[in-house]
Design a protein around this motif. Structure first.
Motif, PDB file in Angstrom:
ATOM      1  N   ALA A  15       1.763 -14.889  -2.818  1.00  0.00           N
ATOM      2  CA  ALA A  15       0.732 -15.872  -3.143  1.00  0.00           C
ATOM      3  C   ALA A  15       1.332 -17.271  -3.310  1.00  0.00           C
ATOM      4  CB  ALA A  15       0.003 -15.459  -4.423  1.00  0.00           C
ATOM      5  N   GLY A  16       2.494 -17.358  -3.929  1.00  0.00           N
ATOM      6  CA  GLY A  16       3.153 -18.653  -4.102  1.00  0.00           C
ATOM      7  C   GLY A  16       3.548 -19.285  -2.781  1.00  0.00           C
ATOM      8  N   CYS A  17       4.120 -18.483  -1.897  1.00  0.00           N
ATOM      9  CA  CYS A  17       4.511 -19.008  -0.582  1.00  0.00           C
ATOM     10  C   CYS A  17       3.292 -19.459   0.220  1.00  0.00           C
ATOM     11  CB  CYS A  17       5.274 -17.934   0.194  1.00  0.00           C
ATOM     12  SG  CYS A  17       6.911 -17.586  -0.456  1.00  0.00           S
ATOM     13  N   THR A  18       2.210 -18.691   0.135  1.00  0.00           N
ATOM     14  CA  THR A  18       1.000 -19.057   0.856  1.00  0.00           C
ATOM     15  C   THR A  18       0.401 -20.344   0.310  1.00  0.00           C
ATOM     16  OG1 THR A  18       0.559 -16.732   1.293  1.00  0.00           O
ATOM     17  CG2 THR A  18      -1.274 -18.240   1.557  1.00  0.00           C
ATOM     18  N   TRP A  55       5.715  -3.146 -11.412  1.00  0.00           N
ATOM     19  CA  TRP A  55       6.153  -4.523 -11.700  1.00  0.00           C
ATOM     20  C   TRP A  55       6.791  -5.167 -10.472  1.00  0.00           C
ATOM     21  CZ3 TRP A  55       4.497  -7.626 -15.202  1.00  0.00           C
ATOM     22  CH2 TRP A  55       4.029  -7.138 -16.419  1.00  0.00           C
ATOM     23  N   VAL A  56       7.573  -4.400  -9.730  1.00  0.00           N
ATOM     24  CA  VAL A  56       8.201  -4.938  -8.513  1.00  0.00           C
ATOM     25  C   VAL A  56       7.126  -5.297  -7.490  1.00  0.00           C
ATOM     26  CG1 VAL A  56       9.704  -4.379  -6.561  1.00  0.00           C
ATOM     27  CG2 VAL A  56      10.391  -3.750  -8.871  1.00  0.00           C
ATOM     28  N   VAL A  57       6.132  -4.424  -7.330  1.00  0.00           N
ATOM     29  CA  VAL A  57       5.036  -4.693  -6.394  1.00  0.00           C
ATOM     30  C   VAL A  57       4.259  -5.935  -6.835  1.00  0.00           C
ATOM     31  CG1 VAL A  57       2.851  -3.803  -5.506  1.00  0.00           C
ATOM     32  CG2 VAL A  57       4.854  -2.322  -5.595  1.00  0.00           C
ATOM     33  N   ALA A  58       4.002  -6.069  -8.136  1.00  0.00           N
ATOM     34  CA  ALA A  58       3.306  -7.250  -8.645  1.00  0.00           C
ATOM     35  C   ALA A  58       4.114  -8.516  -8.359  1.00  0.00           C
ATOM     36  CB  ALA A  58       3.046  -7.115 -10.141  1.00  0.00           C
ATOM     37  N   GLY A  59       5.434  -8.444  -8.505  1.00  0.00           N
ATOM     38  CA  GLY A  59       6.290  -9.582  -8.183  1.00  0.00           C
ATOM     39  C   GLY A  59       6.235  -9.942  -6.712  1.00  0.00           C
ATOM     40  N   TRP A  63       0.831  -1.195   0.000  1.00  0.00           N
ATOM     41  CA  TRP A  63       0.000   0.000   0.000  1.00  0.00           C
ATOM     42  C   TRP A  63       0.868   1.249   0.000  1.00  0.00           C
ATOM     43  CZ3 TRP A  63      -4.271   1.863  -1.494  1.00  0.00           C
ATOM     44  CH2 TRP A  63      -4.711   3.095  -1.039  1.00  0.00           C
ATOM     45  N   ALA A  64       1.913   1.268   0.815  1.00  0.00           N
ATOM     46  CA  ALA A  64       2.799   2.435   0.851  1.00  0.00           C
ATOM     47  C   ALA A  64       3.497   2.625  -0.497  1.00  0.00           C
ATOM     48  CB  ALA A  64       3.829   2.265   1.960  1.00  0.00           C
ATOM     49  N   THR A  65       3.898   1.539  -1.139  1.00  0.00           N
ATOM     50  CA  THR A  65       4.584   1.634  -2.423  1.00  0.00           C
ATOM     51  C   THR A  65       3.631   2.112  -3.510  1.00  0.00           C
ATOM     52  OG1 THR A  65       6.027  -0.166  -1.749  1.00  0.00           O
ATOM     53  CG2 THR A  65       6.017   0.380  -4.076  1.00  0.00           C
ATOM     54  N   VAL A  66       2.422   1.599  -3.534  1.00  0.00           N
ATOM     55  CA  VAL A  66       1.446   2.028  -4.535  1.00  0.00           C
ATOM     56  C   VAL A  66       1.119   3.504  -4.348  1.00  0.00           C
ATOM     57  CG1 VAL A  66      -0.946   1.723  -5.295  1.00  0.00           C
ATOM     58  CG2 VAL A  66       0.509  -0.253  -4.922  1.00  0.00           C
ATOM     59  N   ARG A  67       1.040   3.945  -3.116  1.00  0.00           N
ATOM     60  CA  ARG A  67       0.798   5.358  -2.851  1.00  0.00           C
ATOM     61  C   ARG A  67       1.941   6.207  -3.378  1.00  0.00           C
ATOM     62  NH1 ARG A  67      -0.226   6.470   3.185  1.00  0.00           N
ATOM     63  NH2 ARG A  67       1.856   5.658   3.051  1.00  0.00           N
TER      64      ARG A  67
END
Length: 103
Positions: free
Chosen positions: A54-57, A44-48, A24-28
């Motif tokens: 999601a993969g770890c979960t 792109w970094v945030v999407a990664g 959230w802080a990065t998107v802001r």
């Protein structure tokens, strides 16, 4: 007693809270970026980061609960949490300064 299930649950809770706060802080920060190319790189970094979370979960929730895959997933969540903390902070700082961290 700290079983793999308890450790995995704690790691997942802390992991998702921290990932969402950093995201959230990065998107802001991205919304205030003036350079569209830099903003796209940050997105792109945030999407990664979110895909890694999601993969770890997914691995941590893999049945059976005390199996090797789910235990490895819990450890992967903990490792991802420890890696994404400094990466998210560096990304935020570099977004404010106008440059991305070198990979």
């Amino acid at each position: 007693m700290l079983t793999p299930l308890v450790l995995g649950g704690l790691a997942l809770a802390v992991f998702w809270q921290t990932t969402l706060l950093i995201t959230w802080a990065t998107v802001r920060e991205v919304t205030h970026a003036t350079d569209p190319r830099r903003a796209a790189q940050i997105r792109w970094v945030v999407a990664g980061m979110l895909l890694g979370a999601a993969g770890c979960t997914t691995l941590a929730l893999w049945p059976p609960v005390f199996g090797r895959i789910s235990t490895a997933g819990g450890l992967a969540c903990l490792a991802f949490f420890l890696l994404v903390q400094p990466l998210g902070t560096a990304l935020r700082d570099h977004a404010r300064a106008g440059r991305l961290p070198s990979a």
